[in-house]
Design a protein around this motif. Sequence first.
Motif, short mmCIF file in Angstrom:
data_model
loop_
_atom_site.label_atom_id
_atom_site.label_comp_id
_atom_site.label_asym_id
_atom_site.label_seq_id
_atom_site.Cartn_x
_atom_site.Cartn_y
_atom_site.Cartn_z
N LEU A 218 0.82 -1.19 0.00
CA LEU A 218 0.00 0.00 0.00
C LEU A 218 0.86 1.25 0.00
O LEU A 218 2.02 1.22 0.41
N ASN A 219 0.28 2.34 -0.49
CA ASN A 219 0.93 3.64 -0.45
C ASN A 219 -0.14 4.70 -0.35
O ASN A 219 -1.32 4.46 -0.63
N GLY A 220 0.28 5.89 0.06
CA GLY A 220 -0.68 6.98 0.21
C GLY A 220 -0.09 8.13 1.00
O GLY A 220 1.13 8.21 1.22
N ASN A 221 -0.94 9.03 1.45
CA ASN A 221 -0.52 10.19 2.25
C ASN A 221 -0.62 9.88 3.73
O ASN A 221 -1.33 8.96 4.15
N LEU A 222 0.09 10.70 4.52
CA LEU A 222 0.05 10.58 5.97
C LEU A 222 -0.48 11.86 6.59
O LEU A 222 -0.29 12.96 6.03
N LEU B 212 1.41 11.33 11.66
CA LEU B 212 2.05 10.39 10.73
C LEU B 212 1.30 9.06 10.66
O LEU B 212 1.90 7.99 10.62
N THR B 213 -0.03 9.14 10.66
CA THR B 213 -0.87 7.96 10.46
C THR B 213 -1.49 8.04 9.07
O THR B 213 -1.65 9.12 8.52
N PRO B 214 -1.83 6.89 8.46
CA PRO B 214 -2.31 6.90 7.07
C PRO B 214 -3.60 7.69 6.90
O PRO B 214 -4.51 7.62 7.71
N ASP B 215 -3.65 8.46 5.83
CA ASP B 215 -4.88 9.12 5.39
C ASP B 215 -5.61 8.12 4.50
O ASP B 215 -5.24 7.91 3.34
N LEU B 216 -6.66 7.49 5.04
CA LEU B 216 -7.29 6.36 4.37
C LEU B 216 -7.88 6.75 3.02
O LEU B 216 -7.99 5.91 2.12
N LYS B 217 -8.27 8.00 2.85
CA LYS B 217 -8.88 8.42 1.58
C LYS B 217 -7.89 8.35 0.43
O LYS B 217 -8.28 8.33 -0.73
N THR B 218 -6.59 8.35 0.74
CA THR B 218 -5.57 8.38 -0.31
C THR B 218 -4.91 7.02 -0.54
O THR B 218 -4.00 6.91 -1.34
N LEU B 219 -5.37 5.99 0.17
CA LEU B 219 -4.70 4.69 0.08
C LEU B 219 -4.87 4.04 -1.28
O LEU B 219 -5.95 4.04 -1.87
N THR B 220 -3.80 3.46 -1.77
CA THR B 220 -3.82 2.64 -2.98
C THR B 220 -2.97 1.41 -2.69
O THR B 220 -1.90 1.52 -2.10
N GLY B 221 -3.45 0.23 -3.13
CA GLY B 221 -2.65 -0.97 -2.91
C GLY B 221 -3.44 -2.23 -3.14
O GLY B 221 -4.52 -2.23 -3.73
N ASP B 222 -2.87 -3.34 -2.67
CA ASP B 222 -3.55 -4.62 -2.81
C ASP B 222 -3.22 -5.51 -1.62
O ASP B 222 -2.23 -5.29 -0.91
N ASP C 226 -8.71 5.17 -3.91
CA ASP C 226 -9.70 6.24 -3.80
C ASP C 226 -10.85 5.88 -2.87
O ASP C 226 -12.01 6.17 -3.12
N GLY C 227 -10.53 5.19 -1.76
CA GLY C 227 -11.55 4.86 -0.78
C GLY C 227 -12.45 3.71 -1.17
O GLY C 227 -13.46 3.46 -0.49
N LYS C 228 -12.12 2.99 -2.25
CA LYS C 228 -12.92 1.86 -2.71
C LYS C 228 -12.09 0.59 -2.64
O LYS C 228 -10.92 0.58 -3.00
N VAL C 229 -12.73 -0.50 -2.21
CA VAL C 229 -12.08 -1.81 -2.12
C VAL C 229 -12.72 -2.73 -3.13
O VAL C 229 -13.95 -2.90 -3.14
N ASN C 230 -11.90 -3.33 -4.00
CA ASN C 230 -12.39 -4.25 -5.01
C ASN C 230 -11.97 -5.67 -4.62
O ASN C 230 -10.78 -5.96 -4.52
N VAL C 231 -12.95 -6.54 -4.39
CA VAL C 231 -12.68 -7.93 -4.00
C VAL C 231 -12.80 -8.80 -5.25
O VAL C 231 -13.88 -8.91 -5.85
N PHE D 16 -14.67 2.61 1.96
CA PHE D 16 -14.27 2.83 3.34
C PHE D 16 -15.41 3.46 4.14
O PHE D 16 -15.39 3.44 5.37
N ASP D 17 -16.41 4.00 3.43
CA ASP D 17 -17.59 4.55 4.11
C ASP D 17 -18.63 3.47 4.40
O ASP D 17 -19.75 3.77 4.81
N GLN D 18 -18.26 2.18 4.16
CA GLN D 18 -19.08 1.00 4.46
C GLN D 18 -20.18 0.75 3.42
O GLN D 18 -20.98 -0.17 3.58
N SER D 19 -20.29 1.57 2.37
CA SER D 19 -21.22 1.24 1.30
C SER D 19 -20.70 0.02 0.54
O SER D 19 -19.49 -0.26 0.54
N MET D 20 -21.61 -0.74 -0.11
CA MET D 20 -21.17 -1.98 -0.74
C MET D 20 -22.01 -2.30 -1.97
O MET D 20 -23.13 -1.83 -2.14
#
Length: 870
Positions: free
Chosen positions: A642-646, A651-661, A707-712, A732-736
């Motif tokens: 994963l990567n993103g902003n802090l 210095l904790t992850p800004d979840l809205k900016t996370l990208t990864g797998d 971008d705050g979305k998880v693809n399974v 990440f807002d729990q919508s599915m």
Amino acid sequence: MLKKVLKIIGILVILLVLTLFAAPFLFKDQIKAKISQVINEKVDAKVTFAEADLSLFKNFPNANVTLEKLVIINKAPFEGDTLLSLGELNLKMSIKELFKGKNEAIVIDGITSKNGLINIIFNKDGLGNYDIALKEKKTAADGTSSPLSLKIQEYKIENFKFRYIDESSKIKMVVDSLNHEGTGDFAAQKLDLVTKSTAKISLDMEQVNYMKNVALTLDAVLGIDLEKSKYTFKENKALINQLPLEFDGFIQMVEAGQQYDLKFKTPTSSFKNFLGIIPAAYASRLDNVKTTGDFTVAGFAKGLYSDTTVPKFNIEIASHNASFKYPDLPKTVQNIIIDTKITNETGILNDTYVNIDQLSFKIDQDVFNAKANIKNITQNALVDAMLKGTINLSNLSKAYPIKLDKPLSGILKADVTTKFDMQSVEKSQYENINNAGTMSLSGFQYADENGKTMNISTAIVQFNPSQVNLKELNATTGKSDISVTGILENFYGFIFRNQELKGNFYMNSKQLAIDDFMTTGETTKTKTKKADAMKIPAFLNCTLTAKATTVLYDNLTLKDVSGKLIVKDEKVTLENVKTSIFGGTIAVNGAVSTKGKTPVFNMDLRLNQVDIAQSFNQLDLLKKIAPISGIINGKLNSSIKLNGNLDATALTPDLKTLTGDLLGQLLSTTVNSTNSTLLTALGANLKFIDLSKINLNDLKAAVTFKDGKVNVKPFDIKYKDIKATIGGTHGFDQSMNYNLKFDVPAKYLGSEANALIAKLSAADAAKLESFPINAVLVGNFTNPKITTDINSAVAKLTTQLINQQKDRLVKQGTSALTDYINKNKKPGDTTKTATPKIPVTKEEVKSKAAALLNGFFNKKSKAADTTKVN
């Protein structure tokens, strides 16, 4: 008659006032044109000003012209550099000057200015950016004069900054908060100029700071000879911080440069003079201080300052067996000896010598001594220095009123000699650096403004010829303890040349609380100060190999932490960092950078045998990626990239900016479906599965997030002989939005379907297909919306069973008719005859089949059909 006279006078007064109000508008354009004309004819630079205003009231009976935001910007070779910037410039002149013709000179009587910057630069070729004057044009044949003339009687500047930078000699001087004013008749060839000046001076040479914000005050009467360009100090009183100085002599502008013949000295010899040198930030009132001994500063500067020479000079600073004691403090500083000379005997700047032959003092029984000699200062400074002695830090605030938020404590001991040249420092030629000795600090305690304390029980630094060895550092702060050893590779480059601090260190800790090393906001009754942004120091270029039994970070407790941290270019790279947590282990490789405006990170995490319930409950990142906390118990193996902003402060992850797998495998799992609103609702819609009995052991799943979305990615699970494929997305807002595809054997499709299947033979029942059932999950995890196509699947099964039974009964009816014919043949009839045609119609067969199906599905009860066929 009197009334008429008064009336006329009143009218004249009104006309005068109206004229004074109207004049600025009448002559404004003329003044702007005059100023623009003068500027364009005099300078080769880009000059702008925002506005030119005229007032007849500000300096009545004189006029006042105001220029706002006057800026002069250089052309090549200093393209884009600001030479001069004035927030406001006021020109004072007689009102009659406004009525002069276009080619008549306007006489300026006074100048004032505010909020200015003067920026003088000499480049490596010796060219100065101030040389912007155009070559003088010859006077016109008609004798037309210059459109501007100076007959200044007074001038004043407020809040100016003067910067002087010489790139060839690497000298930088800044005169800040400059306020200066003078009065005198510049129309005369000889005059006395009465001046008052205050400023703060900073001086750097070869990246070494010699003065920083030293306060200067000078009240002087200067005798000025404009014809000879000579300026003589007549009466003067100067203060450097609180050190008084008097000047005598002159400075004269000559063709080759400036000629100096100056002498200066302290007017008294009291040791209070020395206390006056101390910067104002650390100074205190000297009125009641008891002193013994003397302190004097004396010197001269004589000679030519030019492109190749400086005046010869000598500055002597001396004190003999002095002491001082502040009335409200318990300690006395005594046996003070100062013997310092700064000398140049040739007029060549490089031949300047700084000799601190002795600097020593004593507090109680602790004596401290220092010596230093510096020469060859502009080409390759050679330094030879010695420090030896002991200082009890707690005595500093007991002997001098140091303005500290919290008092210091601890014992500093030094016995060090060093000899080096700056070029060797700059080029890291450690073989040319000769160090020896040790410095130690023990019992050090310090508390910052937020109450955080730092305690250093022991620190020992050993100076070797090629390096500085941190032999021991044991410290505690808050909940943390650290023990550090290591090597500093370029200690002097860091101290004297602002180079990176290079080194290799090893740290051990029993417990390390990250919060103890972070900056926090300051809360007051009226406001909350935002926490400072965390920054990795730009000067660090080092590695740290660390081990810690326990690390406390946020709400986590990490055990047996080890790994390597590489700090460089405001970036920390983590190599093989391992920790025990959540009943398993986590390995980390990655990096954190605070160089940009927003801190960023990239990480490669390896989770091995971690407890699902603990990790997904305490790690917000995992909770957002897969909200299964409290639902699934067991162990997890996973790799996460994963990567993103802090967040800049924590210095904790800004979840809205996370990208990864993420690739994960579940081990020894059980499902608590009752803890999930989603699973409860799903179980109510899919009654053929008991979700609490699903076996997720060895299940592998892959997800990506951006971008705050998880693809399974679709994955398969097995429940008895039912196969399920699951895939979709959630936020990440729990919508599915998930799709579930089930391959369901017919026997699981409800009681009605099972009743139909029970009427079939075992062979026919085995031939039934599995039916696909789809479920769609939308909404969110706490309020799911579920739709399925199970009803259409049951209808399809019913149709298949009916068609299957129709086919079976048709075949059964055909077989029964054949048996009937064969049974009614006459005995002994061996004649080959055609098969008799049985009078059974198609409609009769269909009627018979329908009756049999009705009996099969229990729709009505019928007696056995005994009708004979004729």
